[in-house]
Design a protein around this motif. Structure first.
Motif, PDB file in Angstrom:
ATOM      1  N   TYR A 155       0.875  -1.142  -0.153  1.00  0.00           N
ATOM      2  CA  TYR A 155      -0.009   0.548   0.124  1.00  0.00           C
ATOM      3  C   TYR A 155       1.030   1.145   0.457  1.00  0.00           C
ATOM      4  O   TYR A 155       1.666   1.431   1.331  1.00  0.00           O
ATOM      5  CB  TYR A 155      -0.813  -0.378   1.057  1.00  0.00           C
ATOM      6  CG  TYR A 155      -1.586   1.273   1.642  1.00  0.00           C
ATOM      7  CD1 TYR A 155      -2.980   1.498   0.950  1.00  0.00           C
ATOM      8  CD2 TYR A 155      -1.466   2.060   2.822  1.00  0.00           C
ATOM      9  CE1 TYR A 155      -3.701   2.558   1.044  1.00  0.00           C
ATOM     10  CE2 TYR A 155      -2.006   3.489   2.177  1.00  0.00           C
ATOM     11  CZ  TYR A 155      -3.674   3.745   1.881  1.00  0.00           C
ATOM     12  OH  TYR A 155      -3.722   4.713   1.965  1.00  0.00           O
ATOM     13  N   PHE A 156      -0.242   1.937  -0.826  1.00  0.00           N
ATOM     14  CA  PHE A 156       1.245   3.109  -1.084  1.00  0.00           C
ATOM     15  C   PHE A 156       0.338   4.504  -0.926  1.00  0.00           C
ATOM     16  O   PHE A 156      -0.713   4.419  -1.880  1.00  0.00           O
ATOM     17  CB  PHE A 156       2.454   3.522  -1.436  1.00  0.00           C
ATOM     18  CG  PHE A 156       2.862   4.956  -1.850  1.00  0.00           C
ATOM     19  CD1 PHE A 156       3.992   4.942  -1.284  1.00  0.00           C
ATOM     20  CD2 PHE A 156       2.549   5.360  -2.894  1.00  0.00           C
ATOM     21  CE1 PHE A 156       4.787   6.011  -1.000  1.00  0.00           C
ATOM     22  CE2 PHE A 156       3.197   6.782  -2.649  1.00  0.00           C
ATOM     23  CZ  PHE A 156       4.484   7.517  -2.128  1.00  0.00           C
ATOM     24  N   ASN A 157      -0.025   5.648  -0.792  1.00  0.00           N
ATOM     25  CA  ASN A 157      -0.119   7.324  -0.671  1.00  0.00           C
ATOM     26  C   ASN A 157       0.656   8.141  -0.798  1.00  0.00           C
ATOM     27  O   ASN A 157       0.766   8.536   0.221  1.00  0.00           O
ATOM     28  CB  ASN A 157      -1.806   7.017  -0.010  1.00  0.00           C
ATOM     29  CG  ASN A 157      -2.559   7.860  -0.680  1.00  0.00           C
ATOM     30  OD1 ASN A 157      -2.208   8.738  -1.150  1.00  0.00           O
ATOM     31  ND2 ASN A 157      -3.624   8.082   0.383  1.00  0.00           N
ATOM     32  N   ALA A 158       0.624   9.169  -1.917  1.00  0.00           N
ATOM     33  CA  ALA A 158       1.341   9.962  -1.744  1.00  0.00           C
ATOM     34  C   ALA A 158       0.740  11.043  -1.100  1.00  0.00           C
ATOM     35  O   ALA A 158       1.661  11.696  -0.237  1.00  0.00           O
ATOM     36  CB  ALA A 158       0.842  10.342  -3.319  1.00  0.00           C
ATOM     37  N   VAL A 159      -0.643  10.902  -0.558  1.00  0.00           N
ATOM     38  CA  VAL A 159      -0.588  12.096   0.936  1.00  0.00           C
ATOM     39  C   VAL A 159      -0.227  12.065   2.012  1.00  0.00           C
ATOM     40  O   VAL A 159       0.110  12.679   2.999  1.00  0.00           O
ATOM     41  CB  VAL A 159      -2.206  12.244   0.468  1.00  0.00           C
ATOM     42  CG1 VAL A 159      -2.852  12.510   2.107  1.00  0.00           C
ATOM     43  CG2 VAL A 159      -2.952  11.764  -0.570  1.00  0.00           C
ATOM     44  N   GLU A 160       0.455  10.553   2.231  1.00  0.00           N
ATOM     45  CA  GLU A 160       0.223  10.386   3.325  1.00  0.00           C
ATOM     46  C   GLU A 160       2.090   9.865   3.476  1.00  0.00           C
ATOM     47  O   GLU A 160       3.296  11.006   5.104  1.00  0.00           O
ATOM     48  CB  GLU A 160       0.182   8.534   4.534  1.00  0.00           C
ATOM     49  CG  GLU A 160      -0.819   8.337   4.129  1.00  0.00           C
ATOM     50  CD  GLU A 160      -2.132   7.593   3.726  1.00  0.00           C
ATOM     51  OE1 GLU A 160      -1.293   6.159   4.105  1.00  0.00           O
ATOM     52  OE2 GLU A 160      -2.921   7.161   3.929  1.00  0.00           O
ATOM     53  N   LYS A 161       2.640   9.770   2.624  1.00  0.00           N
ATOM     54  CA  LYS A 161       4.187  10.044   2.175  1.00  0.00           C
ATOM     55  C   LYS A 161       4.441  11.549   2.305  1.00  0.00           C
ATOM     56  O   LYS A 161       5.612  11.894   2.698  1.00  0.00           O
ATOM     57  CB  LYS A 161       5.294   9.461   0.842  1.00  0.00           C
ATOM     58  CG  LYS A 161       6.347   9.497   1.052  1.00  0.00           C
ATOM     59  CD  LYS A 161       7.306   8.813   0.349  1.00  0.00           C
ATOM     60  CE  LYS A 161       8.728   9.125  -0.349  1.00  0.00           C
ATOM     61  NZ  LYS A 161       9.037   8.371  -1.643  1.00  0.00           N
ATOM     62  N   TRP A 162       4.278  12.796   1.596  1.00  0.00           N
ATOM     63  CA  TRP A 162       4.554  13.844   1.668  1.00  0.00           C
ATOM     64  C   TRP A 162       2.928  15.028   1.829  1.00  0.00           C
ATOM     65  O   TRP A 162       2.673  15.720   1.219  1.00  0.00           O
ATOM     66  CB  TRP A 162       4.357  13.728   0.280  1.00  0.00           C
ATOM     67  CG  TRP A 162       6.024  13.921  -0.746  1.00  0.00           C
ATOM     68  CD1 TRP A 162       6.807  14.010  -0.187  1.00  0.00           C
ATOM     69  CD2 TRP A 162       5.646  12.675  -0.853  1.00  0.00           C
ATOM     70  NE1 TRP A 162       7.845  13.105  -1.002  1.00  0.00           N
ATOM     71  CE2 TRP A 162       7.215  12.202  -2.189  1.00  0.00           C
ATOM     72  CE3 TRP A 162       4.467  12.076  -1.852  1.00  0.00           C
ATOM     73  CZ2 TRP A 162       7.773  11.305  -3.273  1.00  0.00           C
ATOM     74  CZ3 TRP A 162       4.660  11.167  -2.790  1.00  0.00           C
ATOM     75  CH2 TRP A 162       7.012  10.875  -3.549  1.00  0.00           C
ATOM     76  N   PRO A 163       2.725  15.081   3.368  1.00  0.00           N
ATOM     77  CA  PRO A 163       1.975  15.654   3.724  1.00  0.00           C
ATOM     78  C   PRO A 163       2.150  17.148   3.768  1.00  0.00           C
ATOM     79  O   PRO A 163       3.441  17.275   3.473  1.00  0.00           O
ATOM     80  CB  PRO A 163       2.263  15.117   5.030  1.00  0.00           C
ATOM     81  CG  PRO A 163       3.311  14.203   5.522  1.00  0.00           C
ATOM     82  CD  PRO A 163       3.783  13.825   4.902  1.00  0.00           C
ATOM     83  N   GLY A 164       0.830  17.803   3.195  1.00  0.00           N
ATOM     84  CA  GLY A 164       1.002  19.294   3.208  1.00  0.00           C
ATOM     85  C   GLY A 164       1.424  19.200   1.626  1.00  0.00           C
ATOM     86  O   GLY A 164       1.243  20.420   1.185  1.00  0.00           O
ATOM     87  N   LYS A 165       2.282  18.523   0.553  1.00  0.00           N
ATOM     88  CA  LYS A 165       2.714  18.599  -0.201  1.00  0.00           C
ATOM     89  C   LYS A 165       1.918  17.762  -0.894  1.00  0.00           C
ATOM     90  O   LYS A 165       2.126  18.707  -2.581  1.00  0.00           O
ATOM     91  CB  LYS A 165       4.286  18.221  -0.258  1.00  0.00           C
ATOM     92  CG  LYS A 165       5.013  18.870  -0.027  1.00  0.00           C
ATOM     93  CD  LYS A 165       6.467  18.548  -0.063  1.00  0.00           C
ATOM     94  CE  LYS A 165       7.325  18.126   1.239  1.00  0.00           C
ATOM     95  NZ  LYS A 165       7.352  17.808   2.608  1.00  0.00           N
ATOM     96  N   ILE A 166       0.578  17.105  -1.312  1.00  0.00           N
ATOM     97  CA  ILE A 166      -0.534  16.633  -1.965  1.00  0.00           C
ATOM     98  C   ILE A 166      -1.305  17.645  -2.449  1.00  0.00           C
ATOM     99  O   ILE A 166      -1.821  17.889  -0.947  1.00  0.00           O
ATOM    100  CB  ILE A 166      -0.618  15.446  -1.602  1.00  0.00           C
ATOM    101  CG1 ILE A 166       0.966  14.516  -2.119  1.00  0.00           C
ATOM    102  CG2 ILE A 166      -1.232  14.857  -3.256  1.00  0.00           C
ATOM    103  CD1 ILE A 166       1.756  14.508  -3.448  1.00  0.00           C
TER     104      ILE A 166
END
Ligand SMILES: *[C@@H]1O[C@H](CO)[C@@H](O)[C@H](O)[C@H]1NC(C)=O
Ligand SMILES: *[C@@H]1O[C@H](CO)[C@@H](O)[C@H](O)[C@H]1NC(C)=O
Length: 474
Positions: free
Chosen positions: A207-218
Motif C-alpha cells: 500500500y502506498f499513498n502520496a498523501v501520507e508520504k508527503w503531507p501538505g504537499k499533495i
C-alpha cells in the motif's frame, strides 16, 4: 354562457416551444389554483385580454396584440395558424366557441393540456395531441436502473445518485465532464523511459499513498464543473504536487487550470477539450501562475466560453519568472510563474509506475471513462456490463485524464487479492471517495496504464531560499 366559455378558454394554453419558455420564465404570474399547472409549477393566469383590448382583428394583423406576462399575445384570426400565440380568451371572446380541445394528459393527478411539458431526468416530456405524454429518449447520465444493477451485482464497487449529474444526458456528461483528447500517434509512440529497476526484485509496499508520504504537499481533488478541460486540471494538479515535492515544501503552489484553459489556446479547445502534451509544452515554455492568482471561473452555461487570456505569462531571463501581467483578481499580487521540465512517459508496467510514484510523486494518466463511471461512489472500479443490453446511445465513453497517487491491495470475499490504484478525479470532493477513486491495477482497466506521464518541476536553489518569504503574508 359567454362567461363560462371565457373561463374555459383561459384554461387553454396552446404554445410552442419558444413561447412556452417566455411564459414560464415570467415571475409575474398570477397564481390561481384552478388554472392549468405548467412546468416549474407556474399556472397560466386567467384574464381577459382580447376583451380588454376591445376586440379582435380579422385575418392577419401583427399589431393586434395585448401585453401578456412579459411578452405579448395576439387577437387576430391568424394567431393559431402554426404555433399558437393567441391570447387565452381568443377562442371564447373572438370566435365565441370553446377552445379547441386537443388533448389532455394526466400526471400525479394533475391535468395538463397539449403542448405542456415537464422534465423527467434528462428528457423533456410533452403532452401530445392524443393525450399521451411524449418523452425524449436520451440516455441520462444518472439512470436509476444502472445504479441498482451495480449495487445489486458483485462488481467490487458501489454506485450512487449525484444530484449535480442528475438531469444531464449521458451525451452531455461525455461532452462536458471529460475533455482530454487522445494523444496523437506521434505522441503515443513517445519513448518510454528506461528504469534501472528489476520489477521482480524491487521492494514495493503493498500500500502506498502520496498523501501520507508527503503531507501538505499533495493537493486535493479539483472540480472542473461542466467544462471539458480535464487536460488542464490533471496537468495543473500533477505539476502542483511535483513542484511541492521537489522543492521539499518550499513552494506548494496550487497551479491554475484557468491559466491553461484561457491562455494555452494554440490547438487547444479550452472547455471543449485539449491535449496534455500541449499543456505540458505550455508549462515548460510559458509557465503557469497559482490558482489564487488566476482563479477558476466555473462556466455557468453550456456551451461554455473559454474566456480571454488574462495572464500573458513569459519568463524574462534566468531566475526571474514573473508574469508580465497582474493577477486577474484584486486580492492577490503574487504573480510568480511556475514551470516544469519536459514530461516523460512511463512504461505501462504497473511496477514501474508504482516505483515512479513512490520515488517522485503523483503521475498523470489518460483513461477511457464509460457511462457507469459517473455514478461511482466507492470501492475498486471496473467497467461493468450493466449497460450491455441497452441501446448503443447508453453505452458511451470518452477520454479523460486523472492523477494517480498511490495503490493498494484488498481481498475480496473469495479471498482473492484485488489490486488497485488510488487516483484523484476532477469532479469535486462530493464525487467518489472524497473526490478520489480506486480502480483495478495491473490489467490496464479503462486503459489507465496505457499513457502515464511524469514530470519534474523546475525548481532552482534560489527558489528553495526565496519562495517561502515571497508567499508569506504580512
Ligand atoms: C384555429 O382554431 C380554430 C378553432 O378551434 C380551429 O377550428 C382551426 O382549425 C384552428 N386553425 C389552425 C390553423 O389550426
Ligand atoms: C436523484 O437525485 C435527484 C436530484 O437530487 C432526484 O430528483 C432523483 O429523484 C434522484 N433519483 C433517484 C433514482 O433517487
Amino acid at each position: 354562457m359567454k362567461l363560462i366559455l371565457l373561463m374555459v378558454s383561459t384554461l387553454i394554453l396552446l404554445v410552442g416551444e419558444g413561447s412556452a419558455d417566455r411564459i414560464l420564465s415570467s415571475k409575474r404570474v398570477k397564481r390561481d389554483l384552478t388554472s392549468p399547472l405548467h412546468r416549474g409549477g407556474i399556472r397560466d393566469p386567467f384574464g381577459s385580454y382580447c376583451q380588454r383590448r376591445g376586440g379582435c382583428c380579422p385575418g392577419r394583423d401583427d399589431l393586434c396584440t395585448v401585453p401578456y406576462l412579459d411578452t405579448i399575445c395576439y387577437c387576430d384570426l391568424f394567431c393559431n395558424r402554426t404555433v399558437s400565440d393567441c391570447c387565452p380568451d381568443f377562442w371564447g371572446h373572438c370566435l365565441g366557441i370553446e377552445p379547441p380541445f386537443i388533448g389532455q394528459c394526466v400526471r400525479n393527478g394533475n391535468k395538463f393540456l397539449s403542448g405542456q411539458t415537464y422534465k423527467e431526468n434528462c428528457n423533456l416530456c410533452t403532452c401530445g395531441t392524443t393525450g399521451r405524454w411524449e418523452c425524449e429518449q436520451n440516455a441520462c447520465l444518472i439512470e436509476n436502473d444502472m445504479i441498482q444493477s451495480v449495487n445489486r451485482g458483485d462488481y467490487g464497487w458501489k454506485a450512487t445518485n449525484y444530484s449535480h449529474f442528475y438531469g444531464m444526458s449521458l451525451e452531455d456528461g461525455i461532452r462536458y465532464r471529460l475533455g482530454t483528447q487522445r494523444p496523437s500517434r506521434t505522441i503515443m509512440s513517445m519513448n518510454q523511459i528506461q528504469m534501472n529497476m528489476d520489477p521482480q526484485s524491487e521492494h514495493l509496499p503493498g500500500y502506498f499513498n502520496a498523501v501520507e508520504k508527503w503531507p501538505g504537499k499533495i493537493h486535493e481533488p479539483l472540480d472542473q464543473g461542466n467544462c471539458a478541460a480535464s487536460w488542464a486540471f490533471s496537468t495543473a494538479s500533477v505539476a502542483s504536487d511535483r513542484i511541492s515535492i521537489q522543492s521539499m515544501g518550499h513552494m506548494t503552489p496550487q497551479l491554475s487550470p484557468q491559466n491553461l484553459i484561457s491562455c494555452d489556446t494554440r490547438n487547444q479547445g479550452g472547455c471543449a477539450g485539449g491535449r496534455i502534451d500541449g499543456a505540458w509544452w505550455f508549462l515548460r515554455r510559458r509557465g503557469v501562475v497559482t490558482e489564487d492568482c488566476y482563479p477558476y471561473v466555473q462556466p455557468k452555461q453550456t456551451p461554455v466560453e473559454v474566456g480571454r487570456c488574462m495572464m500573458q505569462s513569459r519568463s524574462v531571463g534566468r531566475g526571474k519568472r514573473q508574469a508580465t501581467h497582474r493577477c486577474p483578481n484584486s486580492r492577490n499580487y503574487h504573480n510568480d510563474i511556475f514551470q516544469s521540465t519536459p514530461p516523460y512517459r512511463l512504461s505501462s508496467n504497473d511496477k514501474e509506475i508504482m516505483k515512479e510514484i513512490m520515488d517522485n510523486g503523483p503521475v498523470q494518466a489518460i483513461m477511457e471513462v464509460h457511462e457507469d463511471f459517473f455514478v461511482y461512489k466507492s470501492g475498486i472500479y471496473k467497467h461493468t456490463d450493466v449497460s450491455l443490453t441497452k441501446p448503443p446511445q447508453s453505452r458511451r465513453h470518452g477520454t479523460h485524464s486523472v492523477r494517480i497517487l498511490g495503490w493498494g491491495e484488498e481481498r475480496d470475499y473469495n479471498g482473492l487479492p484485488k489490486k488497485y490504484w488510488i487516483a484523484a478525479n476532477s469532479w469535486g470532493k462530493n464525487w467518489g471517495e472524497d473526490g478520489y477513486f480506486r480502480i483495478a491495477r495491473g490489467e490496464n482497466e479503462c486503459e489507465i496504464e496505457t499513457f502515464v506521464i511524469g514530470v519534474w518541476g523546475r525548481v532552482t536553489m534560489e527558489d528553495m531560499h526565496n519562495q517561502p518569504n515571497r508567499h508569506r503574508r504580512n
